[in-house]
Motif scaffolding. Structure first.
Motif, mmCIF file in Angstrom:
data_model
loop_
_atom_site.group_PDB
_atom_site.id
_atom_site.type_symbol
_atom_site.label_atom_id
_atom_site.label_comp_id
_atom_site.label_asym_id
_atom_site.label_seq_id
_atom_site.Cartn_x
_atom_site.Cartn_y
_atom_site.Cartn_z
ATOM 1 N N ALA A 1 0.817 -1.215 0.000
ATOM 2 C CA ALA A 1 0.000 0.000 0.000
ATOM 3 C C ALA A 1 0.848 1.262 0.000
ATOM 4 N N ARG A 2 2.100 1.132 0.390
ATOM 5 C CA ARG A 2 2.986 2.286 0.461
ATOM 6 C C ARG A 2 3.973 2.338 -0.708
ATOM 7 N N SER A 3 3.772 1.508 -1.699
ATOM 8 C CA SER A 3 4.632 1.528 -2.875
ATOM 9 C C SER A 3 4.215 2.668 -3.804
ATOM 10 N N PRO A 4 5.158 3.222 -4.578
ATOM 11 C CA PRO A 4 4.832 4.354 -5.451
ATOM 12 C C PRO A 4 3.678 4.094 -6.412
ATOM 13 N N ILE A 5 3.551 2.864 -6.935
ATOM 14 C CA ILE A 5 2.491 2.630 -7.918
ATOM 15 C C ILE A 5 1.107 2.738 -7.289
ATOM 16 N N VAL A 6 0.972 2.443 -6.005
ATOM 17 C CA VAL A 6 -0.342 2.554 -5.373
ATOM 18 C C VAL A 6 -0.752 4.018 -5.247
ATOM 19 N N CYS B 1 -7.674 -1.379 1.354
ATOM 20 C CA CYS B 1 -7.999 -0.804 2.657
ATOM 21 C C CYS B 1 -6.798 -0.101 3.272
ATOM 22 N N GLU B 2 -5.634 -0.732 3.197
ATOM 23 C CA GLU B 2 -4.429 -0.144 3.794
ATOM 24 C C GLU B 2 -4.058 1.186 3.132
ATOM 25 N N SER B 3 -4.386 1.338 1.859
ATOM 26 C CA SER B 3 -4.019 2.556 1.129
ATOM 27 C C SER B 3 -5.092 3.631 1.200
ATOM 28 N N GLY B 4 -6.236 3.315 1.805
ATOM 29 C CA GLY B 4 -7.299 4.293 1.923
ATOM 30 C C GLY B 4 -8.246 4.345 0.741
ATOM 31 N N LEU B 5 -8.117 3.401 -0.198
ATOM 32 C CA LEU B 5 -9.061 3.359 -1.308
ATOM 33 C C LEU B 5 -10.462 3.023 -0.815
ATOM 34 N N THR B 6 -10.521 2.220 0.244
ATOM 35 C CA THR B 6 -11.796 1.849 0.835
ATOM 36 C C THR B 6 -11.678 1.886 2.353
ATOM 37 N N GLU B 7 -12.815 1.873 3.016
ATOM 38 C CA GLU B 7 -12.857 1.919 4.476
ATOM 39 C C GLU B 7 -12.613 0.537 5.074
ATOM 40 N N GLY B 8 -12.192 0.535 6.342
ATOM 41 C CA GLY B 8 -12.060 -0.702 7.087
ATOM 42 C C GLY B 8 -10.710 -1.367 6.930
ATOM 43 N N ALA B 9 -10.628 -2.620 7.384
ATOM 44 C CA ALA B 9 -9.379 -3.384 7.329
ATOM 45 C C ALA B 9 -9.717 -4.867 7.306
ATOM 46 N N PHE B 10 -8.799 -5.653 6.768
ATOM 47 C CA PHE B 10 -8.925 -7.106 6.788
ATOM 48 C C PHE B 10 -7.855 -7.670 7.711
ATOM 49 N N THR B 11 -8.274 -8.526 8.629
ATOM 50 C CA THR B 11 -7.342 -9.049 9.610
ATOM 51 C C THR B 11 -7.516 -10.563 9.748
ATOM 52 N N THR B 12 -6.809 -11.152 10.708
ATOM 53 C CA THR B 12 -6.737 -12.607 10.849
ATOM 54 C C THR B 12 -8.116 -13.240 11.000
ATOM 55 N N ASN B 13 -8.317 -14.325 10.266
ATOM 56 C CA ASN B 13 -9.581 -15.061 10.352
ATOM 57 C C ASN B 13 -9.893 -15.437 11.796
#
Length: 230
Positions: free
Chosen positions: A63-68, A92-104
């Motif tokens: 999410a922090r790479s230049p292409i993102v 989610c990590e880049s702020g394109l969408t809300e929320g986060a995905f985490t461990t099942n």
């Protein structure tokens, strides 16, 4: 149109996405993240896999790479963007969408077919379905549990930005048919623009007739719908 599929070190669903899109007659090419977005990009896929080995958190480093940053700019200009599995985590990590995905909730990697209920049928990604329709699409993830605070979830609900929910074959939701513990059974959400979407299940793996379900085709057709101004 040409859909750019961003490949990071650790991506492993980029070729699946390319083949699925080309099967649908949508021009697609795999783009190495260090090379930047091609000038003719008219759609973007952030594919599944384990970008950067999922160090820190799944999707956090990619999410922090230049292409993102380029992807965010393109999305702001209306270019359709679809993040799938690891790509959803990146979204989610880049702020394109809300929320986060985490461990099942199970704390295990899960690979299985799931049922999804279509929550809206008026977005580019869902216009090929009916609201309330149930489709079958596979999942393959260890960090697929969608989390968001109650206030922001209420906002997403009010704004109609929930795309898919995990459900049973009759469209009923609940903990028994929630494979990873996602809040309110959420499986996919929209960004601020309806041309941006992320989802944990893999529509590209439910597209080719010779490998099973074709229920995911409608999601990938979203690139055509967005391009036509739907």
């Amino acid at each position: 149109m040409t859909v750019s599929i961003i490949r990071f070190g650790g991506s492993n669903c980029d070729r699946d996405a390319e083949r699925a899109l080309e099967h649908l007659g949508i021009d697609a090419e795999i783009v190495w993240h260090e090379d930047g977005l091609p000038t003719d990009t008219s759609g973007i896929v952030l594919p599944g896999g384990f970008s950067y080995g999922d160090y820190l958190r799944a999707g956090a480093m990619a999410a922090r790479s230049p292409i993102v940053a380029e992807v965010r700019e393109a999305a702001a200009d209306g270019v359709p963007v679809l993040g799938v599995c690891n790509g959803a985590q990146i979204g989610c990590e880049s702020g394109l969408t809300e929320g986060a995905f985490t461990t099942n909730e199970s704390a295990r990697f899960q690979c299985e077919h799931v049922s999804l209920r279509v929550e809206r049928d008026d977005t580019p990604w869902t216009i090929r379905y009916d609201e309330g329709e149930v489709i079958e699409v596979p999942i393959a993830h260890g960090e697929g549990r969608y989390e968001i605070d109650d206030d922001r979830l209420a906002t997403l609900e009010d704004e109609g930005r929930i795309l898919f929910r995990y459900c049973d074959e009759n469209g009923e939701t609940g903990p028994d048919v929630n494979p990873n513990g996602s809040k309110h059974n959420v499986a996919g959400v929209l960004g601020e623009r309806e041309t941006v979407a992320v989802l944990m299940p893999h529509p590209e793996r439910a597209t080719l007739p010779d490998v099973g379900s074709t229920d995911g085709q409608g999601v990938l057709r979203g690139f055509e719908e967005a391009d036509s101004g739907t």
